[in-house]
Design an enzyme around this catalytic site. Structure first.
Site, PDB file in Angstrom:
ATOM      1  N   VAL A   1     -12.050   6.114  21.494  1.00  0.00           N
ATOM      2  CA  VAL A   1     -10.554   6.234  21.257  1.00  0.00           C
ATOM      3  C   VAL A   1     -10.399   6.553  19.636  1.00  0.00           C
ATOM      4  CG1 VAL A   1      -8.373   4.722  20.903  1.00  0.00           C
ATOM      5  CG2 VAL A   1      -9.728   4.633  23.015  1.00  0.00           C
ATOM      6  N   HIS A   2     -11.391   6.078  18.790  1.00  0.00           N
ATOM      7  CA  HIS A   2     -11.039   6.421  17.543  1.00  0.00           C
ATOM      8  C   HIS A   2     -11.345   7.752  17.231  1.00  0.00           C
ATOM      9  CE1 HIS A   2     -12.047   2.165  15.825  1.00  0.00           C
ATOM     10  NE2 HIS A   2     -10.629   2.455  15.637  1.00  0.00           N
TER      11      HIS A   2
ATOM     12  N   ARG B   1      -3.890  -8.258  11.585  1.00  0.00           N
ATOM     13  CA  ARG B   1      -3.355  -8.521  12.949  1.00  0.00           C
ATOM     14  C   ARG B   1      -1.716  -8.963  12.930  1.00  0.00           C
ATOM     15  NH1 ARG B   1      -7.925 -10.456  17.155  1.00  0.00           N
ATOM     16  NH2 ARG B   1      -9.264  -8.479  17.031  1.00  0.00           N
TER      17      ARG B   1
ATOM     18  N   GLU C   1      12.172  -7.000  -4.700  1.00  0.00           N
ATOM     19  CA  GLU C   1      13.293  -7.578  -5.602  1.00  0.00           C
ATOM     20  C   GLU C   1      13.518  -9.001  -5.271  1.00  0.00           C
ATOM     21  OE1 GLU C   1      13.486  -4.699  -3.682  1.00  0.00           O
ATOM     22  OE2 GLU C   1      14.855  -3.431  -4.461  1.00  0.00           O
TER      23      GLU C   1
ATOM     24  N   SER D   1     -10.702  10.427  19.649  1.00  0.00           N
ATOM     25  CA  SER D   1      -9.899  10.894  20.185  1.00  0.00           C
ATOM     26  C   SER D   1      -8.406  10.860  19.098  1.00  0.00           C
ATOM     27  CB  SER D   1      -8.999  10.243  21.440  1.00  0.00           C
ATOM     28  OG  SER D   1     -10.233  10.420  22.310  1.00  0.00           O
TER      29      SER D   1
ATOM     30  N   HIS E   1      10.744  -7.885   0.408  1.00  0.00           N
ATOM     31  CA  HIS E   1      10.756  -6.750  -0.414  1.00  0.00           C
ATOM     32  C   HIS E   1      10.487  -7.201  -1.893  1.00  0.00           C
ATOM     33  CE1 HIS E   1      13.170  -3.734   2.272  1.00  0.00           C
ATOM     34  NE2 HIS E   1      11.793  -4.020   2.664  1.00  0.00           N
TER      35      HIS E   1
ATOM     36  N   ARG F   1      -5.376 -15.424  14.700  1.00  0.00           N
ATOM     37  CA  ARG F   1      -5.752 -16.766  14.522  1.00  0.00           C
ATOM     38  C   ARG F   1      -6.062 -17.138  13.363  1.00  0.00           C
ATOM     39  NH1 ARG F   1      -9.090 -15.368  19.277  1.00  0.00           N
ATOM     40  NH2 ARG F   1     -10.666 -14.333  17.797  1.00  0.00           N
TER      41      ARG F   1
HETATM   42  C1  AOF Z   1      13.542  -2.134  -1.278  1.00  0.00           C
HETATM   43  N1  AOF Z   1      12.346  -2.848  -1.697  1.00  0.00           N
HETATM   44  O1  AOF Z   1      10.628  -3.421  -1.635  1.00  0.00           O
HETATM   45  C2  AOF Z   1      11.023  -2.032  -0.222  1.00  0.00           C
HETATM   46  C3  AOF Z   1      12.127  -1.047   0.287  1.00  0.00           C
HETATM   47  O2  AOF Z   1      11.599  -2.941   7.463  1.00  0.00           O
HETATM   48  P1  AOF Z   1      12.351  -3.469   6.367  1.00  0.00           P
HETATM   49  O3  AOF Z   1      13.045  -4.635   6.250  1.00  0.00           O
HETATM   50  O4  AOF Z   1      10.909  -3.776   5.467  1.00  0.00           O
HETATM   51  O5  AOF Z   1      12.806  -2.186   5.407  1.00  0.00           O
HETATM   52  C4  AOF Z   1      11.846  -1.131   4.952  1.00  0.00           C
HETATM   53  C5  AOF Z   1      12.702   0.066   4.472  1.00  0.00           C
HETATM   54  O6  AOF Z   1      13.275  -0.488   3.134  1.00  0.00           O
HETATM   55  C6  AOF Z   1      12.023   1.204   4.032  1.00  0.00           C
HETATM   56  O7  AOF Z   1      12.251   2.342   4.847  1.00  0.00           O
HETATM   57  C7  AOF Z   1      12.739   1.718   2.621  1.00  0.00           C
HETATM   58  O8  AOF Z   1      13.663   2.376   2.914  1.00  0.00           O
HETATM   59  C8  AOF Z   1      13.038   0.186   2.138  1.00  0.00           C
HETATM   60  N2  AOF Z   1      12.006  -0.187   1.200  1.00  0.00           N
HETATM   61  N3  AOF Z   1      13.340  -1.103  -0.307  1.00  0.00           N
HETATM   62  O9  AOF Z   1      14.699  -2.372  -1.723  1.00  0.00           O
HETATM   63  C9  AOF Z   1      11.173  -2.885  -1.476  1.00  0.00           C
HETATM   64  N4  AOF Z   1       9.781  -1.890   0.452  1.00  0.00           N
HETATM   65 ZN    ZN Z   2      14.887  -4.128  -0.066  1.00  0.00          ZN
END
Ligand code: AOF
Ligand code: ZN
Length: 372
Positions: free
Chosen positions: A306-307, A191, A58, A309, A56, A214
């Site tokens: 598929v796209h 991917r 932080e 649909s 994330h 890859r």
């Molecule tokens: C944060 N900082 O930069 C983001 C947050 O599956 P995870 O572990 O990546 O968690 C996803 C969840 O975390 C997402 O649904 C939302 O609640 C939160 N996103 N939180 O502190 C971040 N991207």
């Molecule tokens: Zn977080």
């Protein structure tokens, strides 16, 4: 003094919002989030959520700040997460461990698992928390996140590669090497950032792709999903013979024979049965099933039927078209969207947040589709 602090808060939050934008197209369905670690006016750490499944904002900003994070103020565009059972450890804990003095938050996390909890955890640890700084601007970063949370659907990216004249293959359906190495590299990177790569059985029969990741360092291994209403997938297809190494799931309907199912399961595939719609896999139902099976971000690589649909079923969230400086021509050469001549939808489907990116000689055109 109070006004000075507010001005500084808004100015640094504005920078955090700009950082969050870097995640666009690479983190969804997760929110785009930016963070800044500051000592007074001085920024000592910058971070953003850069890819789905990755760290994330932080922890990225704290890593850059290092020891300077102790006693600092952290500006973050979304309430730091506090919930366990995710791909990453909770950011509230990372902020507490780094001994920051104050956290300034723009928007609340609409994710019900963490709403309000992030702020509370920080306060309980003795950190000063200020909320609502540039909340409206920060909310605009994630226009579809709240809707997606309650949708029960995965986030679906429809991707194709085509020539300048809009052909995805020649008249003999040969589609190898339309785009150049930079585009192909990005496709492999994408991917590596999804839970699944999905194609229709037509693509398996025409190209026998292996759909692997890859040339990129990836810690995530997508599931390969084949949409196949009558189980025409050959047991000798590469996606089947390699299913011990990389999982392959085949989504089918009750029209498929028990013998074929047995053969594919014995070869190592997982077969999932869903509802049919006009004889084909009902894509709305199929994707809901895949979400229930834990797949949140899916790259749909075609083919054209598929796209079409998927657009018609309203399950596409993001479109990525790689365009190469080549001409193929040929009335019978297919374009990215097939179908039987019926108009795809009543009115043209608008693509939002449109961006263009040069990739070597190719151009990537991408944007988002608002949910119906
Ligand atoms: C944060 N900082 O930069 C983001 C947050 O599956 P995870 O572990 O990546 O968690 C996803 C969840 O975390 C997402 O649904 C939302 O609640 C939160 N996103 N939180 O502190 C971040 N991207
Ligand atoms: Zn977080």
């Amino acid at each position: 003094m109070i006004d000075d602090r507010r001005e500084r808060d808004e100015s640094l939050m504005r920078k955090a919002i700009l950082l969050a934008e870097f995640g666009r197209g690479r983190v969804e369905p997760n929110p785009r989030v930016g963070a800044i670690v500051a000592r007074g006016d001085r920024c000592v750490g910058r971070g953003w959520h850069a890819r789905f499944g990755g760290p994330h904002a932080e922890p990225n900003a704290l890593a850059e700040a290092g020891d300077a994070a102790e006693g600092a103020t952290v500006y973050v565009t979304l309430e730091p997460c506090a919930h366990e059972a995710k791909k990453t450890p909770p950011c509230t804990q990372a902020l507490i461990d780094a001994k920051v003095a104050r956290v300034v938050i723009a928007a609340e996390d609409p994710n019900p698992q963490t709403t309000g909890l992030g702020s509370r955890r920080l306060q309980e640890a003795g950190i000063e928390v200020t909320t609502g700084v540039l909340a409206d601007e920060a909310a605009k970063l994630n226009p579809r996140f709240e809707h997606w949370l309650s949708s029960g659907r995965p986030f679906v990216i429809a991707k194709w590669a085509m020539t300048l004249d809009g052909k995805i293959a020649d008249v003999e359906r040969g589609s190898k090497y339309i785009t150049g190495p930079d585009s192909r590299r990005l496709v492999h990177e994408i991917r590596g950032s999804v839970d699944a790569v999905a194609v229709g059985v037509g693509t398996v029969l025409a190209d026998d792709p292996d759909l692997t990741v890859r040339d990129v360092t990836s810690t995530r291994e997508p599931v390969r999903v084949i949409l196949d209403s009558t189980l025409r997938t050959p047991v000798l297809a590469r996606v089947v013979t390699s299913s011990e190494v990389m999982p392959t799931w085949i989504v089918t309907t009750a029209r498929a024979s028990a013998e074929k199912r047995q053969a594919l399961e014995s070869a190592g595939c997982r077969v999932l049965v869903t509802e049919a719609e006009a004889g084909h896999v009902d894509l709305g139902a199929a994707f809901r099933l895949l979400k229930a099976e834990g797949l949140s971000r899916i790259l749909l690589e075609g083919g054209g039927e598929v796209h079409t649909s998927a657009f018609r079923a309203g399950v596409v969230d993001h479109v990525m078209a790689f365009v190469a400086p080549k001409l193929l021509g040929g009335r019978a050469a297919p374009g990215p969207l097939g179908g039987d001549g019926v108009r795809l939808i009543a009115d043209p489907l608008p693509v939002e947040e449109w961006t263009t990116t040069p990739l070597g000689e190719d151009v990537l055109l991408e944007g988002f589709i608002d949910p119906a």
